[in-house]
Scaffold this motif. Structure first.
Motif, short mmCIF file in Angstrom:
data_model
loop_
_atom_site.label_atom_id
_atom_site.label_comp_id
_atom_site.label_asym_id
_atom_site.label_seq_id
_atom_site.Cartn_x
_atom_site.Cartn_y
_atom_site.Cartn_z
N ILE A 133 0.82 -1.22 0.00
CA ILE A 133 0.00 0.00 0.00
C ILE A 133 0.85 1.26 0.00
O ILE A 133 0.31 2.37 -0.06
CB ILE A 133 -0.95 0.04 1.22
N GLY A 134 2.18 1.09 0.06
CA GLY A 134 3.08 2.23 0.11
C GLY A 134 3.91 2.37 -1.15
O GLY A 134 3.44 2.83 -2.19
N TYR A 135 5.15 1.91 -1.07
CA TYR A 135 6.06 2.08 -2.20
C TYR A 135 5.59 1.33 -3.44
O TYR A 135 5.90 1.72 -4.57
CB TYR A 135 7.47 1.62 -1.82
N GLY A 136 4.84 0.26 -3.25
CA GLY A 136 4.31 -0.48 -4.39
C GLY A 136 3.33 0.33 -5.22
O GLY A 136 3.01 -0.06 -6.34
N GLN A 137 2.85 1.46 -4.68
CA GLN A 137 1.90 2.30 -5.41
C GLN A 137 2.58 3.49 -6.09
O GLN A 137 1.95 4.21 -6.87
CB GLN A 137 0.81 2.81 -4.46
N PHE A 138 3.85 3.72 -5.79
CA PHE A 138 4.51 4.91 -6.32
C PHE A 138 4.71 4.86 -7.83
O PHE A 138 4.69 5.89 -8.50
CB PHE A 138 5.86 5.11 -5.63
N GLU A 139 4.93 3.65 -8.38
CA GLU A 139 5.23 3.53 -9.81
C GLU A 139 3.98 3.48 -10.66
O GLU A 139 3.99 3.92 -11.82
CB GLU A 139 6.07 2.29 -10.07
N ALA A 140 2.88 2.94 -10.13
CA ALA A 140 1.69 2.74 -10.96
C ALA A 140 0.44 3.33 -10.32
O ALA A 140 -0.26 4.14 -10.93
CB ALA A 140 1.50 1.24 -11.22
N MET A 159 -6.45 0.50 0.02
CA MET A 159 -5.28 1.09 0.66
C MET A 159 -5.56 1.41 2.13
O MET A 159 -4.73 1.15 3.00
CB MET A 159 -4.87 2.37 -0.08
N VAL A 160 -6.73 1.96 2.41
CA VAL A 160 -7.09 2.29 3.80
C VAL A 160 -7.24 1.01 4.61
O VAL A 160 -6.81 0.92 5.77
CB VAL A 160 -8.38 3.13 3.83
N ALA A 161 -7.84 -0.03 4.01
CA ALA A 161 -7.98 -1.31 4.70
C ALA A 161 -6.61 -1.91 5.02
O ALA A 161 -6.42 -2.53 6.09
CB ALA A 161 -8.79 -2.28 3.84
N GLY A 162 -5.65 -1.71 4.12
CA GLY A 162 -4.30 -2.18 4.39
C GLY A 162 -3.70 -1.50 5.61
O GLY A 162 -3.00 -2.14 6.42
N CYS A 163 -3.97 -0.21 5.77
CA CYS A 163 -3.47 0.51 6.96
C CYS A 163 -4.09 -0.07 8.23
O CYS A 163 -3.41 -0.22 9.26
CB CYS A 163 -3.82 2.00 6.85
N ALA A 164 -5.39 -0.39 8.17
CA ALA A 164 -6.05 -0.99 9.33
C ALA A 164 -5.46 -2.36 9.65
O ALA A 164 -5.27 -2.72 10.83
CB ALA A 164 -7.55 -1.11 9.06
N LEU A 165 -5.15 -3.14 8.61
CA LEU A 165 -4.55 -4.45 8.82
C LEU A 165 -3.18 -4.32 9.47
O LEU A 165 -2.81 -5.12 10.35
CB LEU A 165 -4.43 -5.18 7.48
N ILE A 166 -2.39 -3.32 9.06
CA ILE A 166 -1.09 -3.08 9.69
C ILE A 166 -1.27 -2.83 11.18
O ILE A 166 -0.51 -3.34 12.02
CB ILE A 166 -0.37 -1.90 9.01
N ALA A 167 -2.27 -2.03 11.53
CA ALA A 167 -2.52 -1.72 12.94
C ALA A 167 -2.85 -2.98 13.74
O ALA A 167 -2.32 -3.20 14.84
CB ALA A 167 -3.65 -0.70 13.06
N VAL A 168 -3.70 -3.83 13.18
CA VAL A 168 -4.07 -5.08 13.87
C VAL A 168 -2.85 -5.98 14.04
O VAL A 168 -2.61 -6.53 15.12
CB VAL A 168 -5.18 -5.81 13.08
N LEU A 169 -2.08 -6.16 12.98
CA LEU A 169 -0.90 -7.02 13.04
C LEU A 169 0.15 -6.45 13.99
O LEU A 169 0.86 -7.21 14.67
CB LEU A 169 -0.30 -7.18 11.64
N THR A 170 0.25 -5.15 14.06
CA THR A 170 1.25 -4.52 14.93
C THR A 170 0.91 -4.75 16.39
O THR A 170 1.82 -4.95 17.22
CB THR A 170 1.34 -3.01 14.62
#
Length: 421
Positions: free
Chosen positions: A233-240, A387-398
């Protein structure tokens, strides 16, 4: 903590390593934004073919990361780094004169090999030199210098490279190759005594450092998934994803896209050291939770630009996205490598860093592909929601990671047991 005190606390070897980062990444900045343009507009390859060729960098990097981590533990980080630098020099030199897809493919594979072997080896070498809280600070300062070098290189390359003069592209690729001679000379000269290798303790099992055993650790699995999602959801989105969304949905100019990347670099360079001062001594998992919240806000901001497409407000939103996202980057980059290296034993550091690097590369490969599919189908709203859901998943995993790692790996001293003075 000030920059002066940080520099004074670094061992001599750490100062040597840090002093060359901006120089070698300046060379990378000269070519990074222009490689696709070079392949398509200068060498005349179809855009689809040029895209496939560019993908070889990430594919080759992912393929060699595992072996590179094992070799780092067995023969030492310095030797692996020198192999990677030689591959980068050869790849860029070949790319400078590549006139056929086959030659370009070989060149880009060599470039990818360097990226695949350098991450685990370089992080392992840093961790062998710098200890404790200073290690987290080092990773952060190193990240800022990488962005500074790439940013300045991109500006210089943009001013110099001209598709009507193919020789200008030959020059920037050769300059990228030459920039690698600086760190290579450092490893062959002042730092030739470093090997970055540690012997396994006598009480270790017969095969104490296999990837299978490392990945059985709950903390490693969680950190690996967090890294993958963060890059997806981060650097993987910079190119495309990011360029595709802002052009098709927000309808901003290409000049604004370039300016957004400049804003991203500026925020990182200007704020990284201040952020490091604020997060030192705090739980790294709490820092990562803050990063997830900041990135979620950034993606919501970008999503809102579709409602004001083609207006100055959309442009402001795009620039704001990159500024807010960069703030999150200053929290991510010092913490994840520090956790990975604090979880590792000295003799397994290469493999731990290789696992983390592999997750990064996998996110870099799958992120653009997912963005391309969603945006091509006109699913811009679903794209932002993912992308927002990915941020939420990071929070849960953290939160789960916080329960799985020792306090020392989380950036705070271990609390004494009850009854222990």
């Amino acid at each position: 903590m000030t920059m002066r005190s940080f520099w004074a606390d670094l061992p001599t070897e750490g100062r040597w390593l840090l002093s060359t980062v901006a120089i070698q990444t300046l060379g990378r900045g000269l070519t990074l934004p222009f490689t696709l343009i070079y392949l398509h507009e200068v060498r005349g390859f179809d855009l689809s073919l040029a895209g496939v060729l560019m993908a070889l960098i990430a594919i080759a990097g992912l393929a060699v990361t595992g072996p590179a981590g094992a070799l780092t533990d067995r023969v030492g980080a310095r030797a692996v780094l020198l192999v990677g630098m030689a591959s980068m020099i050869l790849g860029n030199a070949l790319l400078a004169f590549a006139t056929t897809p086959a030659a370009a493919a070989v060149a880009l594979v060599l470039v990818g090999i360097n990226f695949g072997v350098s991450w685990p080896a370089f992080n392992a070498l840093i961790a062998a030199i710098v200890q404790g809280a200073l290690r987290q600070q080092y990773f952060g300062v190193n990240f800022a210098l990488v962005n500074l070098g790439i940013g300045v290189g991109g500006v210089v390359g943009g001013l110099y490279a001209d598709v009507s003069r193919p020789s200008t592209f030959t020059v920037i690729f050769l300059a990228d190759a030459a920039s690698m001679l600086v760190p290579a000379a450092l490893l062959l000269g002042p730092l030739r005594h470093l090997h970055g290798r540690a012997e396994a303790p006598e009480d270790a099992t017969t095969n104490p450092a296999s990837y299978a055993q490392i990945l059985r650790e709950p903390a490693v699995r969680r950190l690996t998934i967090i890294t993958f999602v963060a890059i997806f959801i981060g650097y993987g989105q910079f190119e495309a994803g990011f360029p595709g969304y802002v052009r098709a949905v927000a309808e901003v100019s290409t000049r604004s896209v370039g300016l957004a990347f400049a804003v991203n670099t500026a925020v990182i360079v200007l704020l990284q050291f201040t952020v490091l001062t604020r997060i030192t001594g705090r739980r790294r998992t709490r820092v990562m939770l803050a990063m997830a919240a900041i990135w979620a806000a950034a993606w919501l901001l970008l999503g809102s630009t579709g409602a004001v497409a083609g207006t100055p407000l959309a442009t402001a939103g795009v620039l704001g996205f990159m500024a807010v996202f960069a703030l999150g980057e200053t929290l991510l980059q010092p913490t994840v490598p520090a956790i990975a290296n604090d979880l590792a034993a000295d003799h397994t550091r290469g493999r731990y860093n290789a696992i983390n690097a592999g997750a990064f590369q996998l996110g870099s490969i799958t992120g653009p592909a997912a963005a391309g599919v969603l945006l091509d189908q006109g699913l811009a709203g679903l794209y932002v929601a993912l992308m927002v859901a990915g941020c939420a998943l990071i929070a849960v995993l953290t939160r789960g990671l916080e329960r799985a790692i020792p306090a020392t790996a989380n950036g705070v001293p271990a609390e004494p047991s009850a009854g222990v003075p």
